[in-house]
Design a protein around this motif. Structure first.
Motif, PDB file in Angstrom:
ATOM      1  N   SER A  32       0.822  -1.208   0.000  1.00 24.87           N
ATOM      2  CA  SER A  32       0.000   0.000   0.000  1.00 24.87           C
ATOM      3  C   SER A  32       0.857   1.260   0.000  1.00 24.87           C
ATOM      4  CB  SER A  32      -0.922  -0.004   1.223  1.00 24.87           C
ATOM      5  OG  SER A  32      -0.163   0.298   2.372  1.00 24.87           O
ATOM      6  N   LEU A  42       3.045   7.897   0.995  1.00 19.17           N
ATOM      7  CA  LEU A  42       1.634   7.699   1.344  1.00 19.17           C
ATOM      8  C   LEU A  42       0.681   8.133   0.240  1.00 19.17           C
ATOM      9  CD1 LEU A  42       1.767   8.858   5.064  1.00 19.17           C
ATOM     10  CD2 LEU A  42       1.673   6.529   4.179  1.00 19.17           C
ATOM     11  N   HIS A  44      -0.868   6.654  -2.078  1.00 17.91           N
ATOM     12  CA  HIS A  44      -2.094   5.879  -2.306  1.00 17.91           C
ATOM     13  C   HIS A  44      -3.151   6.207  -1.268  1.00 17.91           C
ATOM     14  CE1 HIS A  44       0.128   3.864  -5.331  1.00 17.91           C
ATOM     15  NE2 HIS A  44       0.980   3.308  -4.478  1.00 17.91           N
ATOM     16  N   TYR A  45      -2.682   6.482  -0.055  1.00 18.92           N
ATOM     17  CA  TYR A  45      -3.637   6.873   0.985  1.00 18.92           C
ATOM     18  C   TYR A  45      -4.260   8.223   0.651  1.00 18.92           C
ATOM     19  CZ  TYR A  45      -2.067   2.930   3.738  1.00 18.92           C
ATOM     20  OH  TYR A  45      -1.799   1.660   4.167  1.00 18.92           O
ATOM     21  N   ALA A 245      -4.321  -0.358   0.437  1.00 22.83           N
ATOM     22  CA  ALA A 245      -4.389   0.761   1.382  1.00 22.83           C
ATOM     23  C   ALA A 245      -5.736   0.771   2.101  1.00 22.83           C
ATOM     24  CB  ALA A 245      -4.163   2.074   0.655  1.00 22.83           C
ATOM     25  N   LEU A 249      -6.390   0.140   6.108  1.00 23.80           N
ATOM     26  CA  LEU A 249      -7.131   1.067   6.979  1.00 23.80           C
ATOM     27  C   LEU A 249      -8.203   0.321   7.783  1.00 23.80           C
ATOM     28  CD1 LEU A 249      -7.627   4.293   4.850  1.00 23.80           C
ATOM     29  CD2 LEU A 249      -6.309   4.024   6.955  1.00 23.80           C
TER      30      LEU A 249
END
Lengths: 274, 258, 309
Positions: A32, A42, A44-45, A245, A249
């Motif tokens: 991710s 980060l 992709h987040y 990702a 979460l």
């Protein structure tokens, strides 16, 4: 038996869990993240948080999981405490547990069979029903979960109620406590921890389960696992990091929730034994 | 009043499955007919003529059986240790064992996909069996631990003082007394394995065809009676498993009766 | 004959058994009695083979016992609970050792011996019942049948009547004693109840805090306790100025040792009174012509001209 032999007995399963679950979670996090690209790790987040379908999915998933687990818990609790004595007979107990033998997707088909616009309920009522089963309100999904999870709640709570000392309840009632007071002081200290733990297990399971929304869900808003599964295979794996990702979460949220709830339950248990 | 409520409950829990069976043997029973008008085995014939069905039944039973065996092999020693021994770090161990139901298994499966490919067990029953262990083991541990809690160690000591060796004690005392827990764990494991669609789809890559992988495409087909028949099949398999389990275990039990 | 020589055992630096030496002659029953925690059950489990003593030797007849595993010793331990296997019928329970245990017999022999033994313990009619259908006393009888079918050289009994109610306990212990004597069984019987120890044992052995205080016939122990500790445990008499007096040789008087009445005991048409000495709390039971009330103070002294026997 010594604690050394205990560790020997535990070793195979412990090793399997740590290697397997650990590796799975580690790889999911790794995939991710973005390494060596122009954007940050980060990225992709960030894409995920900017995505409208993600927020819609998160919303509907929490809604479905919350409603299904709370309603199942309440119904299961009421059934268990009403029929404790009846369930001492194996036949009745097995009847109540019967839905546990039925796979989730078959249960989904049952709900469709009964409550589809032209389902059997419509035949009995003599009028076509509105298409609420496969709607954005996820009524069909919730109904299916309730049918499947109520027996699970009974399974978890029945041992507690069968071992419950009903004299406590009688004492409480003879002292003039109302029904709710009696429940609160004589039953809940024992049944509460198990009930909360059961609700947690259901909530996390529903948050991450594909089988039922995969059949009865709608395209928008889709539930998180359905969206993740789509992204996982879409356009030659290019959306995979997003899927990873998203599930990372969900995993993080589940773990935090589990830690909070379980520590609360354990603390409560210690208090009630002290 | 209570009786009435109880009947209502049974109607909700058991009747739908009977209804499913009825639906599978009717011909063109649809709105607005409350009761079926004609019966036919057509749906079952259509299901039986599906060429992929029989191999899928075989694959499902094979995977389910291996998952049950592995669950018992891994679960029995661990549950025994958790139940009978007090040691430091027990809470941590329990938490690790329950991890697969405290996080979505889908996340773990997605994370493991590449690893499985590298190990050469993706798209292969072995990978599917391994991934099915995740949603089943926590329940096996829970059920078996309860069983060991009820198995008084004094019974085993009694066998010892009567002169039975360790394997005989296990076979003639521990296993029969634990039989209900072992059966619950096995049936639960089998049903959970039987119900997996998404884990099998990801790790099996569509090449390991179990029954649920056939069911999903069927779901949107128009022929309701055929889906009903297919659904009944899913309810029958656990019963078949239970029957085989009971037959084998009671035969083994008879063999060892004094 | 069972011989224990200097058997000792500690748990975590705490000595549970100081070196214990004892013998039980063939065909006799030795009762070991003492308060809970005195080490009697530990001793029994050492003989059965569930615990390994830290030192000492055990012999059964001429052969060394403590080097064998529990399953290989010609010894059977009966537990506090009957512990019948719930999945087996009465006759299958009784026959367990003949099928899976030390004394394996062919099927017809098994059936014949089991049925004979079940008739002797009076449960032949119940042979096809399951344990849950039996009363507590019947369960213990099946348990005894199961143990004796192995023809053990030594039977160990660990408070086997403690889970039964008082009436049944009384009835069963007499029955078991007669049965064991009839069968000529050598046995070690452990209990915390001195009355039970006296009924069951040809000889009895009093233990306290891991030490053997006295070994002798029940009559010896009651009439000639080896010291104040034994006397206090038996509770039948007291020491006055270093001499032991059983309750029967004491009387209430205007002068003597100061004592307090605890309660009255009515037995066999007589009224007895349990008293304790104000000075050191020693307890005994005396008979008195005048009626006494609890809490009343009095003095006791030895009757004149009464000997021990």
């Amino acid at each position: 038996m010594s604690s050394r032999s205990a560790w020997l007995l535990l070793a195979p399963l412990l090793l399997f869990m740590m290697l397997f679950v650990g590796q799975g979670m580690f790889r999911a996090v790794q995939e991710s993240l973005a390494f060596g690209g122009a954007e940050g790790m980060l990225v992709h987040y960030e894409t995920l948080f900017a995505s409208r379908s993600f927020w819609a999915a998160a919303g509907v998933s929490v809604y479905v999981a919350l409603v299904s687990s709370i309603v199942s818990l309440v119904i299961g609790l009421v059934i268990t405490r009403t029929f404790v004595r009846v369930f001492a007979v194996d036949t009745w107990k097995l009847a109540a547990w019967f839905p546990m033998l039925i796979p989730h997707f078959v249960a989904a088909y049952l709900v469709l069979l009964f409550f589809a616009p032209a389902g059997w309920a419509a035949s009995v009522l003599g009028t076509m029903l509105p298409p609420f089963v496969q709607s954005s309100a996820y009524t069909g999904v919730i109904l299916t979960y309730i049918w499947k999870e109520v027996p699970f709640v009974i399974l978890m709570l029945l041992p507690v109620y069968q071992e419950l000392d009903w004299r406590m309840a009688e004492v409480s009632r003879s002292l003039g406590a109302g029904r709710f007071q009696t429940f609160r002081h004589a039953e809940w200290p024992h049944a509460g921890p198990v009930a909360v733990e059961t609700a947690l297990i259901m909530f996390i399971f529903i948050l991450g389960a594909f089988e039922i929304p995969g059949l009865l869900g709608v395209t928008y808003p889709a539930m998180l696992p359905v969206l993740a599964f789509d992204w996982f295979y879409q356009s030659g794996w290019s959306e995979r990091p997003l899927a990873q990702a998203m599930m990372v979460l969900v995993t993080a949220v589940s773990l935090v929730l589990a830690a909070l709830v379980l520590s609360w339950v354990r603390r409560g248990r210690r208090r009630s034994y002290a | 009043m209570r009786k009435l409520l109880l009947l209502l409950l049974l109607a909700i829990f058991v009747f739908p499955v009977l209804f499913l069976f009825l639906k599978s043997i009717t011909f063109s029973w649809r709105y607005p007919d409350v009761l079926p008008t004609a019966f036919s085995m057509r749906a079952w014939e259509a299901l039986a003529s599906e060429p992929q069905l029989l191999p899928a039944v075989g694959m499902t039973l094979f995977i389910g059986a291996v998952v049950v065996v592995l669950n018992l092999l891994l679960g029995i020693p661990a549950a025994l240790a958790l139940s009978w021994v007090d040691f430091r770090g027990k809470v941590a161990v329990e938490t690790i064992f329950f991890l697969p139901i405290l996080v979505p298994v889908l996340a773990i499966a997605m994370g493991l996909h590449i690893t499985m490919i590298r190990l050469g067990i993706a798209d292969h029953p072995a990978g599917v069996i391994l991934i099915h262990l995740l949603p089943t083991l926590p329940y096996t541990i829970r059920v078996l631990r309860g069983g060991f809690d009820r198995l008084d160690p004094a019974w085993m000591q009694l066998g010892e003082t009567l002169g039975a060796g360790v394997f005989r004690r296990i076979a003639t005392i521990a296993v029969p007394i634990m039989a209900p827990s072992l059966r619950s764990a096995a049936v639960l494991t089998f049903v959970i394995s039987l119900s997996q669609y998404v884990l099998t789809a990801i790790i099996g890559g569509g090449r390991v065809t179990t029954l649920p992988l056939l069911y999903y495409p069927f779901f949107n087909s128009a022929d309701q009676a055929v889906i009903a028949a297919f659904s009944v099949l899913f309810a029958v398999l656990p019963l078949l498993f239970l029957f085989v389990w009971e037959t084998v275990s009671s035969a083994a039990g008879r063999l060892l009766r004094p | 004959m069972l011989t224990l020589e200097h058997i000792e055992k500690s748990f975590h630096q705490e000595t549970v058994l100081h070196p214990v030496t004892l013998t039980v002659t063939a065909g006799n029953i030795l009762s070991i009695v003492g308060p809970s925690g005195c080490g009697k059950t530990t001793l029994l489990r050492c003989v059965a083979g569930f615990l390994k003593p830290d030192g000492g030797e055990m012999y059964l007849g001429d052969s060394r016992l403590d080097t064998k595993k529990a399953a290989e010793r010609p010894v059977v331990l009966m537990f506090q609970d009957a512990l019948l296997f719930p999945h087996l019928t009465v006759s299958e329970n009784a026959a367990y050792g003949l099928r899976h245990g030390r004394r394996r017999l062919s099927r017809p022999e098994r059936k014949q011996e089991t049925e004979a033994m079940l008739s002797r313990v009076g449960l032949w009619e119940k042979r096809n019942h399951y344990p849950r259908e039996l009363s507590g006393g019947q369960q213990q009888r099946v348990s005894l049948a199961r143990a004796l079918l192995l023809q053990p050289d030594l039977l160990l009994l660990d408070e086997p009547f403690s889970s039964l109610d008082a009436h049944l306990r009384q009835e069963l212990r007499l029955w078991v004693r007669d049965f064991l004597k009839e069968e000529g069984v050598t046995a070690l019987f452990v209990t915390h109840d001195r009355e039970e120890a006296a009924i069951m044992g040809d000889r009895m052995l009093v233990m306290q805090r891991g030490h053997v205080l006295q070994e002798g016939t029940p009559e010896d122990v009651h009439k000639r306790p080896a010291g104040p500790d034994v006397a206090a445990f038996i509770g039948e008499g007291i020491y006055l100025d270093g001499t032991y007096y059983p309750g029967s040789s004491l009387e209430a008087a205007s002068e003597g040792a100061a004592a307090v009445v605890e309660h009255a005991v009515y037995a066999y048409g007589w009224t007895f009174y349990r008293i304790h000495l104000e000075a050191d709390g020693q307890q005994t039971v005396i008979r008195s012509e005048e009626s006494l009330t609890p809490g009343q103070k009095l003095a006791v002294r030895p009757k004149e001209g009464v000997s021990d026997d």
